[in-house]
Scaffold this active site. Structure first.
Site, mmCIF file in Angstrom:
data_model
loop_
_atom_site.group_PDB
_atom_site.id
_atom_site.type_symbol
_atom_site.label_atom_id
_atom_site.label_comp_id
_atom_site.label_asym_id
_atom_site.label_seq_id
_atom_site.Cartn_x
_atom_site.Cartn_y
_atom_site.Cartn_z
ATOM 1 N N ASP A 105 0.507 -0.959 -0.174
ATOM 2 C CA ASP A 105 -0.401 -0.097 0.063
ATOM 3 C C ASP A 105 0.923 1.621 -0.306
ATOM 4 O O ASP A 105 1.732 1.578 -0.662
ATOM 5 C CB ASP A 105 -1.375 0.070 1.337
ATOM 6 C CG ASP A 105 -2.289 0.841 1.365
ATOM 7 O OD1 ASP A 105 -2.926 1.342 0.663
ATOM 8 O OD2 ASP A 105 -2.335 1.782 2.147
ATOM 9 N N HIS A 266 -7.567 -6.668 0.839
ATOM 10 C CA HIS A 266 -6.060 -5.309 1.040
ATOM 11 C C HIS A 266 -5.724 -5.676 1.449
ATOM 12 O O HIS A 266 -4.126 -6.077 1.558
ATOM 13 C CB HIS A 266 -6.752 -4.050 1.509
ATOM 14 C CG HIS A 266 -5.813 -3.029 0.988
ATOM 15 N ND1 HIS A 266 -4.770 -2.816 0.026
ATOM 16 C CD2 HIS A 266 -5.618 -1.880 2.043
ATOM 17 C CE1 HIS A 266 -4.164 -1.508 -0.158
ATOM 18 N NE2 HIS A 266 -4.896 -1.160 1.308
#
Length: 286
Positions: A105, A266
């Site tokens: 990320d 995620h």
């Protein structure tokens, strides 16, 4: 968490970086994303240590238990270039001048800056659920704005601090069963700290300004990643839905690209630690 790991706080000039480290063997630096801390790796780091690596997990500048200087109007103190410098100093303090690098990320944006600015320090790099910030912004359309609107909200001055700090438990939600209780509790404590919230917002403000300019300047100079690159993405998240195969975009930045999707949401280090650990171990021992 992190049984057998040590902790240390490393001063990097204007910042103090909290770091966990353990294991023996080739060094691997794992960089978390927003809004997590180094504790997000609590299922992956021990597995990699068992596989024969020295694993280093820092809190990025301003996140978790790491601290940096006050924000500046140009956002440079929280830029990916400066944070990447923190990470190089952490590794050198621990005795590692060359190391494998993993970024998830927002950590992947730091990893990109690190491998471009300090290419001799990185043996291989893995990007997890991440693309260069400039590539995201060059493709920003209505779908991106609807799905990732928080990028632009976080970049506004002062307003997001007031909104988030009014009720951080409602803004940032996490499941202790999925995250692990200790990871969740550490993360929750960080989210309740207004200084951490401010630093995390500065990360995004830098992303739309100084970080984007730095990446565009690198592209203009035809800078490329010279080491092997692993790209992993969550099949239950929206990266592939928005952009197609992310390896295609990463080929704008490197020649040796490999990778695949991971059946996970995620936060793959928490949701699919076995598959992620295996993919990283295979890549960094290839």
């Amino acid at each position: 968490m992190f049984d057998g790991f040590a902790t240390k706080t490393v001063r990097t000039g204007e910042a103090s970086i909290f770091v966990r480290y353990g294991g023996e063997g080739p060094p691997l630096l794992l960089l978390h994303g927003h809004p997590r801390t180094s504790a997000t790796w609590h299922r992956v780091a021990p597995a990699l240590a068992v596989s024969g690596f020295t694993v280093v997990c820092p809190d990025l500048r301003g996140y978790g238990r790491s601290r940096g200087p006050a924000p500046a109007s140009d956002h440079v103190p929280h830029s990916k270039r400066v944070v990447a410098g923190d990470m190089v100093e952490v590794m050198r303090t621990l005795g590692h001048h060359r190391f494998g690098l993993v970024g998830h990320d927002r950590g992947s944006a730091v990893a990109l800056r690190l491998v471009l600015d300090h290419p001799s320090a990185v043996t291989r790099v893995a990007f997890l659920d991440g693309l260069p910030l400039s590539e995201h912004l060059a493709r920003a359309d209505a779908r991106f704005a609807a799905a990732w609107w928080h990028w632009f909200f976080f970049a506004q001055p002062e307003i997001p601090e007031r909104v988030i700090n009014a009720d951080p438990d409602s803004w940032y939600r996490g499941d202790p069963r999925t995250m692990g209780r200790e990871n969740h509790d550490e993360w929750r404590a960080a989210m309740r700290n207004p200084d951490v919230v401010r630093a995390m917002l500065e990360d995004y403000r830098a992303g739309l300004t100084v970080d984007r300019r730095d990446e565009e300047e690198s592209r203009a100079r035809h800078a490329r990643i010279g080491c092997p690159v692993l790209v992993l993405w969550s099949l239950q998240d929206d990266l592939e839905d928005l952009y197609g195969d992310p390896r295609v975009i990463w080929r704008n930045w490197a020649d040796d690209i490999r990778g695949h999707g991971i059946d996970s949401g995620h936060h793959m280090a928490e949701e699919a630690p076995g598959r992620l650990s295996a993919a990283l171990s295979d890549f960094f021992t290839d």
